[in-house]
Design an enzyme around this catalytic site. Structure first.
Site, PDB file in Angstrom:
ATOM      1  N   GLY A 105     -35.349  -3.938  13.695  1.00 40.69           N
ATOM      2  CA  GLY A 105     -36.807  -4.013  13.631  1.00 40.69           C
ATOM      3  C   GLY A 105     -37.444  -4.239  14.986  1.00 40.69           C
ATOM      4  O   GLY A 105     -38.437  -3.582  15.339  1.00 40.69           O
ATOM      5  N   CYS A 113     -37.758 -17.232  14.495  1.00 40.26           N
ATOM      6  CA  CYS A 113     -37.972 -17.106  15.929  1.00 40.26           C
ATOM      7  C   CYS A 113     -38.860 -18.235  16.438  1.00 40.26           C
ATOM      8  O   CYS A 113     -38.806 -18.611  17.589  1.00 40.26           O
ATOM      9  CB  CYS A 113     -38.637 -15.780  16.254  1.00 40.26           C
ATOM     10  SG  CYS A 113     -38.314 -14.517  15.052  1.00 40.26           S
ATOM     11  N   ASN A 169     -44.047 -11.546   7.186  1.00 43.76           N
ATOM     12  CA  ASN A 169     -42.741 -12.182   7.013  1.00 43.76           C
ATOM     13  C   ASN A 169     -42.826 -13.661   6.644  1.00 43.76           C
ATOM     14  O   ASN A 169     -41.878 -14.229   6.150  1.00 43.76           O
ATOM     15  CB  ASN A 169     -41.893 -12.006   8.273  1.00 43.76           C
ATOM     16  CG  ASN A 169     -42.641 -12.335   9.542  1.00 43.76           C
ATOM     17  OD1 ASN A 169     -43.670 -11.724   9.838  1.00 43.76           O
ATOM     18  ND2 ASN A 169     -42.165 -13.309  10.283  1.00 43.76           N
ATOM     19  N   THR A 176     -24.009   6.309  21.646  1.00 44.88           N
ATOM     20  CA  THR A 176     -23.187   6.723  20.510  1.00 44.88           C
ATOM     21  C   THR A 176     -23.684   6.033  19.245  1.00 44.88           C
ATOM     22  O   THR A 176     -23.933   4.836  19.248  1.00 44.88           O
ATOM     23  CB  THR A 176     -21.702   6.362  20.780  1.00 44.88           C
ATOM     24  OG1 THR A 176     -21.322   7.006  21.998  1.00 44.88           O
ATOM     25  CG2 THR A 176     -20.803   6.815  19.645  1.00 44.88           C
ATOM     26  N   GLY A 201     -32.237  -2.853   8.691  1.00 45.89           N
ATOM     27  CA  GLY A 201     -31.216  -2.862   7.642  1.00 45.89           C
ATOM     28  C   GLY A 201     -30.919  -4.236   7.050  1.00 45.89           C
ATOM     29  O   GLY A 201     -30.709  -4.369   5.843  1.00 45.89           O
TER      30      GLY A 201
END
Ligand SMILES: *Cc1c(COP(=O)(O)O)cnc(C)c1O
Length: 395
Positions: free
Chosen positions: A72, A327, A153, A239, A202
């Site tokens: 995010g 946080c 949130n 990658t 995710g």
């Protein structure tokens, strides 16, 4: 481990066993680099394409509009900084956001402000809903971006995203939404909601940490986020994190198959908790409205107690909760979200957030409310402020 009730699903979720199972072969068996040309690696390339299509389908997007990122925060940083770079020299340097965004947006805006951009923070009402008239009035010819989160949130408020997006588009302005708390929890369609860019992560919906995506509408020509190889259509080199991408798509598939069922169950538990707490614990309040609220979020303030003390005592009873955003902990400033909805500092300090998952049970909820009752009473019995207050009430 002794009894644990995990009610901090807005901070992160458990990776679902089916998700882990889907990921495992991509560590052990299909470990090839998706960019390699031999057949062995092409399996991974196909698996990523399938994952991209699955995710695109959940929001009504095209495959090529989904860009995998590290989560995010990475998606939020990309959307804001790259839009600033794309339009800062030509159209203008004005960005509009809300007063209650996640720090990934807030601190990116601070950074852009230092670089010469002007940021307007729109106020929210007492329930945390953005003030549309203020938003309308803030639009200027040099406004390049409106970024408003889909759902908060801390207090779970869902914003009128469709209207915000429509307003942005009527004025020829790009619209980004941080949908990290909303994606896979409530239905989202990027066309219906007028979204140009959307961040998701995710680990907020039973996928793994360190993976997310940014939806970028075709035609929005923001620059590359990481320079290097040609991955993600040359917009985000490196990658691919194959196992986590496969896992995130699996998590999105499960969440969308069960969304209605999970929502119904979570809303029943959420509302039961709200009803019990407000009825049984005096001087408590619900932060955020009862409607337009994430199915799995509750946030209470209790007068005359410290949120941090409550968390420690909840932890001793095996309950994992949060006093705001993870946080922000460690800092003594009360949450900008709770101040944003107009709470005074001392009330904001006595707040706890409890966020449910599909595994939460009604028994967990009742156990937690009983624990809260006991803890709040205990902390108040030690509070001189509460003692004074009670004396005054008796007069
Ligand atoms: C968790 C969260 C983020 C950050 O996501 P990460 O994947 O942890 O970087 C951003 N915005 C909101 C609203 C969040 O809840």
């Amino acid at each position: 481990m002794s009894k644990m009730i995990y009610l901090d699903n807005a901070a992160t979720t458990k990776t679902a066993p089916e998700v882990v199972e889907a990921m495992l072969p991509y560590f052990t068996e299909y470990y090839g680099n998706p960019s390699s040309l031999y057949g062995f690696a092409s399996h991974n390339k196909d698996a990523i394409s399938k994952a991209r299509r699955q995710i695109a389908d959940t929001i009504g997007a095209k495959d090529k509009e989904i860009y995998f990122t590290a989560g995010g925060s990475a998606s939020d940083n990309w959307a804001l900084k790259a839009t600033a770079e794309l339009l800062g020299e030509t159209k203008g340097k004005h960005i509009i956001t809300s007063r209650i965004e996640h720090h990934a947006i807030m601190h990116t805006c601070d950074y852009l402000a230092k670089k010469g951009f002007e940021i307007t923070y729109i106020d929210v009402d007492e329930n945390g809903v953005i003030k549309m008239d203020e938003l309308k009035a803030a639009i200027r010819p040099d406004t390049i971006l409106i970024s408003v989160m889909f759902a908060n949130n801390e207090i779970g408020t869902i914003q009128p995203i469709k209207q915000i997006g429509a307003l942005a588009h009527e004025n020829g302005i790009l619209f980004h939404t941080d949908a990290v708390q909303a994606y896979c929890h409530v239905p989202i369609n990027v066309d219906e909601y007028n979204i140009d860019m959307m961040s998701a992560s995710g680990h907020k919906f039973y996928g793994s940490k360190g993976i997310g995506f940014l939806y970028i509408r075709t035609g929005v020509k923001i620059r590359s986020f990481v320079h290097g190889g040609a991955q993600e259509r040359k917009r985000r080199a490196g990658t691919e994190n194959v196992p986590c991408i496969i896992g995130m798509a699996k998590a999105a598939e499960i969440a969308h198959a069960h969304m209605a069922e999970w929502n119904e169950k979570e809303i029943a538990m959420r509302d039961h908790m709200i009803d019990r707490v407000l009825a049984e614990i005096p001087y408590s309040r619900l932060n955020g409205g009862r409607t337009n609220r994430l199915p799995n979020n509750v946030n209470f303030s209790f007068q005359f107690v410290e949120g941090e003390s409550m968390l420690i005592m909840l932890d001793m009873k095996g309950i994992c909760a949060s006093s705001g955003s993870a946080c922000a902990s460690g800092s003594l400033d009360p949450s900008h979200v709770l101040l944003g909805i107009g709470l005074p500092h001392e009330i904001a300090h006595g707040s706890v957030r409890l966020t449910l998952s599909d595994e939460t049970t009604m028994d967990d909820i009742d156990y937690t409310v009983d624990a809260l009752k006991e803890i709040v009473a205990q902390l108040r019995s030690m509070s001189p402020l509460y003692e004074d207050f009670v004396k005054k009430q008796k007069k």
